[in-house]
Motif scaffolding. Structure first.
Motif, PDB file in Angstrom:
ATOM      1  N   SER A  21      19.798  22.661  -6.132  1.00  0.00           N
ATOM      2  CA  SER A  21      18.677  21.755  -5.873  1.00  0.00           C
ATOM      3  C   SER A  21      17.381  22.544  -5.809  1.00  0.00           C
ATOM      4  O   SER A  21      17.385  23.776  -5.802  1.00  0.00           O
ATOM      5  N   ILE A  23      14.115  24.595  -5.468  1.00  0.00           N
ATOM      6  CA  ILE A  23      13.573  25.826  -6.047  1.00  0.00           C
ATOM      7  C   ILE A  23      14.663  26.608  -6.787  1.00  0.00           C
ATOM      8  O   ILE A  23      14.446  27.106  -7.895  1.00  0.00           O
ATOM      9  N   ASP A  71      29.422  30.206   0.297  1.00  0.00           N
ATOM     10  CA  ASP A  71      28.526  30.109   1.452  1.00  0.00           C
ATOM     11  C   ASP A  71      27.928  31.498   1.652  1.00  0.00           C
ATOM     12  O   ASP A  71      28.659  32.453   1.952  1.00  0.00           O
ATOM     13  N   VAL A  72      26.616  31.625   1.473  1.00  0.00           N
ATOM     14  CA  VAL A  72      25.997  32.959   1.498  1.00  0.00           C
ATOM     15  C   VAL A  72      26.058  33.625   2.871  1.00  0.00           C
ATOM     16  O   VAL A  72      25.827  34.823   2.987  1.00  0.00           O
ATOM     17  N   ASN A  98      17.929  32.943  -2.657  1.00  0.00           N
ATOM     18  CA  ASN A  98      17.083  31.754  -2.459  1.00  0.00           C
ATOM     19  C   ASN A  98      17.607  30.795  -1.394  1.00  0.00           C
ATOM     20  O   ASN A  98      16.835  30.096  -0.749  1.00  0.00           O
ATOM     21  N   TYR A 171      13.162  29.136  11.926  1.00  0.00           N
ATOM     22  CA  TYR A 171      12.855  29.309  10.496  1.00  0.00           C
ATOM     23  C   TYR A 171      11.787  30.397  10.304  1.00  0.00           C
ATOM     24  O   TYR A 171      11.948  31.309   9.480  1.00  0.00           O
ATOM     25  N   LYS A 175      12.123  34.062   8.312  1.00  0.00           N
ATOM     26  CA  LYS A 175      11.289  34.461   7.167  1.00  0.00           C
ATOM     27  C   LYS A 175      10.444  35.690   7.516  1.00  0.00           C
ATOM     28  O   LYS A 175      10.201  36.545   6.666  1.00  0.00           O
ATOM     29  N   GLY A 202       4.458  28.227  -0.939  1.00  0.00           N
ATOM     30  CA  GLY A 202       3.752  27.376   0.020  1.00  0.00           C
ATOM     31  C   GLY A 202       4.526  26.080   0.136  1.00  0.00           C
ATOM     32  O   GLY A 202       5.735  26.096   0.360  1.00  0.00           O
ATOM     33  N   ILE A 204       6.306  23.287  -1.570  1.00  0.00           N
ATOM     34  CA  ILE A 204       6.874  22.965  -2.876  1.00  0.00           C
ATOM     35  C   ILE A 204       7.669  21.670  -2.719  1.00  0.00           C
ATOM     36  O   ILE A 204       8.396  21.493  -1.730  1.00  0.00           O
ATOM     37  N   THR A 206      10.397  19.630  -2.725  1.00  0.00           N
ATOM     38  CA  THR A 206      11.866  19.694  -2.799  1.00  0.00           C
ATOM     39  C   THR A 206      12.455  18.894  -1.628  1.00  0.00           C
ATOM     40  O   THR A 206      11.721  18.493  -0.717  1.00  0.00           O
ATOM     41  N   ASN A 209      11.578  19.513   2.378  1.00  0.00           N
ATOM     42  CA  ASN A 209      10.357  19.096   3.090  1.00  0.00           C
ATOM     43  C   ASN A 209       9.909  17.686   2.683  1.00  0.00           C
ATOM     44  O   ASN A 209       8.721  17.401   2.627  1.00  0.00           O
TER      45      ASN A 209
END
Ligand code: NAD
Length: 273
Positions: A21, A23, A71-72, A98, A171, A175, A202, A204, A206, A209
């Motif tokens: 999905s 990005i 699953d990362v 990502n 979050y 980051k 910034g 995006i 998707t 958000n």
């Protein structure tokens, strides 16, 4: 159908995590358009991941796509994904770490589970994937016929690596940590010719958000934060990621590329503060 492909990534293999999905999907397709083999990693929406992989193969631009579930945040699953990739394509040249998520809460109400989930996926997931990528780059050795670098890692960060975010402390912390992870890796593995960078999107458009762009009033509010006055599209990140993975950016390592319509340029000062 695909106009003037550059094919700068032919004979290179790229793993894109969280690529079913938003990005990740756009980055996977952009990598495919430039001729790369692409591993479309997913944890949900297998049918979308399979469709993205098929679309890449169908482009007939030099690369093939395959979808791999992992699953990362789980060491064994990340290891398996890299093993399968090497079996299928011979090696890995590019990692786009990502996959990410949000579990928002006022800080005094944030549960340990909400904190842990975000750190596990957004930070530990990037550690596990970057470690597996670096091990593979070192094992495989230089391929000067395809790239000047031994390998390229791109961490998907966020403008919240520098902008604090009330109600999203987990979050923002995840980051913020990516900056030091990315720069430490760039420093440690620069001598081995591995380039490590981040992209900081910034806003995006998707699923992550949706609340910020679903209604006109929300979008108007959001645009107040963006001097360039439009919400970003996943393809804006796709083209930046491809460029960062090509030799055109060979001297760029240890840096964050902000792709944010100037969101990080103090938009409140646009009208003199
Ligand atoms: P998204 O929700 O569309 O995509 C996130 C993807 O990660 C999903 O496909 C999801 O299934 C996957 N994922 C979640 N947990 C996973 C796990 N444990 N293992 C594997 N995959 C997992 O959102 P997006 O906006 O495309 O976000 C992609 C990245 O970009 C995230 O790291 C996010 O923090 C970052 N980002 C997004 C924005 C934005 O405005 N959309 C801004 C800054 C940064």
């Amino acid at each position: 159908m695909y106009q003037k492909p550059n094919q700068r990534l032919c004979n290179q293999t790229c793993i894109v995590t969280g690529a079913s999905s938003g990005i990740g999907k756009a980055v996977a397709l952009a990598m495919g358009k430039d001729g790369a083999n692409v591993v479309v990693n997913y944890i949900t929406q297998p049918e979308v991941a399979e469709a993205v992989a098929q679309e890449i193969t169908d482009m007939k631009l030099g690369g093939r796509g395959i979808a791999i579930k992992a699953d990362v945040s789980k060491e064994d699953q990340v290891e398996k994904m890299f093993e399968t990739t090497v079996k299928e394509f011979g090696t890995v040249d590019i990692l786009i770490a990502n996959a990410g998520l949000q579990r928002d809460a006022a800080f005094h109400e944030m549960t340990l589970a909400q904190w842990q989930m975000v750190i596990d996926v957004n930070l530990t997931g990037q550690f596990l994937c970057a470690r597996a990528a670096i091990r593979e780059f070192l094992r495989r050795g230089m391929r000067t016929d395809v790239s000047k670098a031994l390998g390229k890692i791109i961490h998907m960060s966020s403008v919240h690596e520098i902008i604090p975010w009330a109600g999203h402390a987990n979050y923002a912390a995840s980051k913020g940590a990516i900056v030091m992870l990315m720069q430490s890796l760039a420093q440690e593995y620069g001598p081995s010719k591995i380039r490590v960078n981040s992209i900081a999107p910034g806003a995006i458009q998707t699923p992550i958000n949706k609340d910020a762009w679903e209604s006109k009033s929300a979008l108007d509010e959001l645009n107040k934060l963006i001097p360039y006055k439009r919400i970003g599209q996943p393809s804006d990140i796709g083209s930046a990621a491809v460029w960062l993975a090509t030799d055109e950016s060979d001297y760029i390592s240890g840096t964050t590329l902000f792709v944010d319509g100037a969101m990080t340029c103090y938009p409140g000062f646009t009208t003199n503060g």
